[in-house]
Write a protein that holds these residues in place. Structure first.
Motif, PDB file in Angstrom:
ATOM      1  N   TRP A 155       0.820  -1.216   0.000  1.00 33.46           N
ATOM      2  CA  TRP A 155       0.000   0.000   0.000  1.00 33.46           C
ATOM      3  C   TRP A 155       0.857   1.271   0.000  1.00 33.46           C
ATOM      4  CZ3 TRP A 155      -2.903  -2.332   4.708  1.00 33.46           C
ATOM      5  CH2 TRP A 155      -3.746  -3.349   4.278  1.00 33.46           C
ATOM      6  N   GLN A 197      -4.286  -0.372  -6.325  1.00 31.17           N
ATOM      7  CA  GLN A 197      -5.383  -1.097  -5.708  1.00 31.17           C
ATOM      8  C   GLN A 197      -6.587  -0.186  -5.485  1.00 31.17           C
ATOM      9  OE1 GLN A 197      -2.220  -2.838  -3.052  1.00 31.17           O
ATOM     10  NE2 GLN A 197      -3.929  -4.181  -2.573  1.00 31.17           N
ATOM     11  N   LYS A 199      -9.584   1.466  -3.566  1.00 32.21           N
ATOM     12  CA  LYS A 199      -9.823   1.742  -2.150  1.00 32.21           C
ATOM     13  C   LYS A 199     -11.090   2.558  -1.968  1.00 32.21           C
ATOM     14  CE  LYS A 199      -5.956   4.962  -2.486  1.00 32.21           C
ATOM     15  NZ  LYS A 199      -6.691   6.031  -3.129  1.00 32.21           N
TER      16      LYS A 199
END
Ligand SMILES: Cc1cc2nc3c(=O)[nH]c(=O)nc-3n(C[C@H](O)[C@H](O)[C@H](O)COP(=O)(O)OP(=O)(O)OC[C@H]3O[C@@H](n4cnc5c(N)ncnc54)[C@H](O)[C@@H]3O)c2cc1C
Length: 378
Positions: A155, A197, A199
């Motif tokens: 992340w 990613q 989110k």
């Protein structure tokens, strides 16, 4: 400490125009596209904000903490994803270079970071090392006069546009003292930036994992002494936590504005809902918390400038301000009724964004641990 009141007033006035004319109008598009619109990025660069925490000698704004906090109170009115791009550039990675970098390392990285030509990523967390950062397992082993790095970072904010990675890797034994910091070019063979990613919020500040597979970096990638990495990373946390406290105060003020506007415009039972004491109370509580966070951030920023800030106080400020901002987001969404739950309302977006702030840079539970340790250690 405000060194030049007129200069600070001009800076704040320019920041207000930036927020109202460019940043707030671009928020919805940024959320939709999960990308900072180019005009907003250009404006942030033109205002020097990528170098908000970098000294003038290295091309940054060279502000005192009180001046920075004042600026964050204004800039906090815009979606926090903006800060996650510009302020991270002069946050963790740059602060480590400033504290322990050689002249050559500073000259190589800092001017580009301050201008926003290079985007810095701070690579600490791993799949198995979150709050317990000292347990990280990414390893750097000596290879001739350089190092080979293997492991995975999780992340990493802004990873898809990384121009520089500040990587915490284990060069020694277990625990915090075995970790060293490396400033690395992301184009190094053996480094793969994985796909961004999805989110919940903070869209526009993309996150991705980064895989290191025997990535060879030169000797001069090591910043500071071997084993000093985590200490260096943690040393910058006070500043980050005060930044976030000021950001949250500004964000609460923005959310109160959104709630006030809606409460005056929306009519039920024959009048604006602002006339309903239960609705007005939601906003009054929010005003009080925004004001408390503003005073806290400014007071502790002054303490940092004069060298009297205690680390536990910065942790308490981050704890209070991020938790309060989530309470305010919840109340203001409630003031909006169903409209606040629908895509398109600013509060719906801010509600999603603000939630991250209780997790980043030390979760609320970790801040409580820091505060409690200080309380009982005396
Ligand atoms: C959008 C996003 C961006 C991020 N960007 C970066 C980045 O740029 N660089 C980077 O290095 N990391 C980044 N992170 C990672 C972030 O720093 C971690 O998510 C954070 O440190 C918490 O770790 P964790 O998620 O593994 O939670 P965990 O550590 O697994 O914690 C889970 C829960 O347990 C609690 N907990 C854990 N230990 C304790 C304890 N001792 N006492 C009490 N409670 C405890 C936590 O408070 C939390 O509630 C990012 C994360 C996100 C979601």
């Amino acid at each position: 400490m405000i060194r030049d009141a007129a200069a600070q007033a001009a800076r704040l006035a320019a920041a207000r125009r930036l927020v109202d004319d460019i940043l707030i109008p671009a928020e919805a598009r940024m959320d939709e596209e999960d990308r900072m619109p180019e005009p907003a990025r250009a404006a942030l660069r033109a205002h020097g904000l990528f170098g908000i925490s970098i000294p003038e000698a290295h091309g940054g704004l060279g502000l005192t903490m009180e001046e920075e906090a004042g600026l964050m109170l204004v800039l906090g009115r815009a979606a926090p994803a903006y800060r996650a791009v510009y302020a991270l550039n002069s946050g963790g990675a740059a602060q480590i270079l400033l504290r322990a970098g050689t002249g050559a390392q500073k000259a190589r990285w800092l001017p580009g970071l301050a201008r926003g030509d290079l985007i810095a990523c701070f690579c600490l967390s791993e799949p198995e090392a979150g709050s317990d950062a000292a347990s990280l397992t990414t390893r750097a082993v000596r290879d001739g006069d350089g190092w080979r790095i293997t492991g995975r970072k999780r992340w990493v904010t802004n990873a898809p546009e990384a121009g520089m990675l500040m990587v915490m890797a284990r060069t020694g034994g277990n625990g915090a003292r075995g970790v060293s910091a490396f400033a690395i070019d992301p184009a190094t063979p053996g480094i793969a930036i994985l796909p961004a990613q999805a989110k919940m919020g903070m869209r526009g500040a993309a996150v991705a994992d980064i895989a290191f597979e025997d990535a060879r970096v030169p000797a001069d990638a090591l910043v500071g002494a071997e084993g000093e990495g985590l200490k260096l990373a943690l040393a910058g946390l006070d500043k980050v936590r005060l930044h976030l406290a000021a950001l949250c105060a500004g964000l609460m003020e923005r959310m109160v504005e959104e709630g006030r506007r809606h409460a005056l415009a929306r009519r039920q039972f024959g009048g604006p809902i602002a006339d309903q004491p239960a609705v007005a109370a939601l906003l009054a509580d929010s005003v009080a918390e925004a004001l408390a966070a503003r005073c806290l951030a400014l007071d502790l920023a002054r303490a940092r400038d004069d060298g009297t800030l205690r680390p536990a106080d910065a942790a308490a400020a981050k704890l209070f301000a991020t938790e309060a901002a989530c309470r305010v987001a919840d109340r203001v969404l409630q003031v909006h009724g169903g409209e606040g739950y629908m895509r398109g309302a600013a509060i719906e977006r801010l509600y999603r964004d603000v939630r991250l702030l209780r997790i980043l840079d030390g979760t609320s539970e970790i801040q409580r641990m820091v505060v409690a340790r200080a309380l009982f250690s005396g």
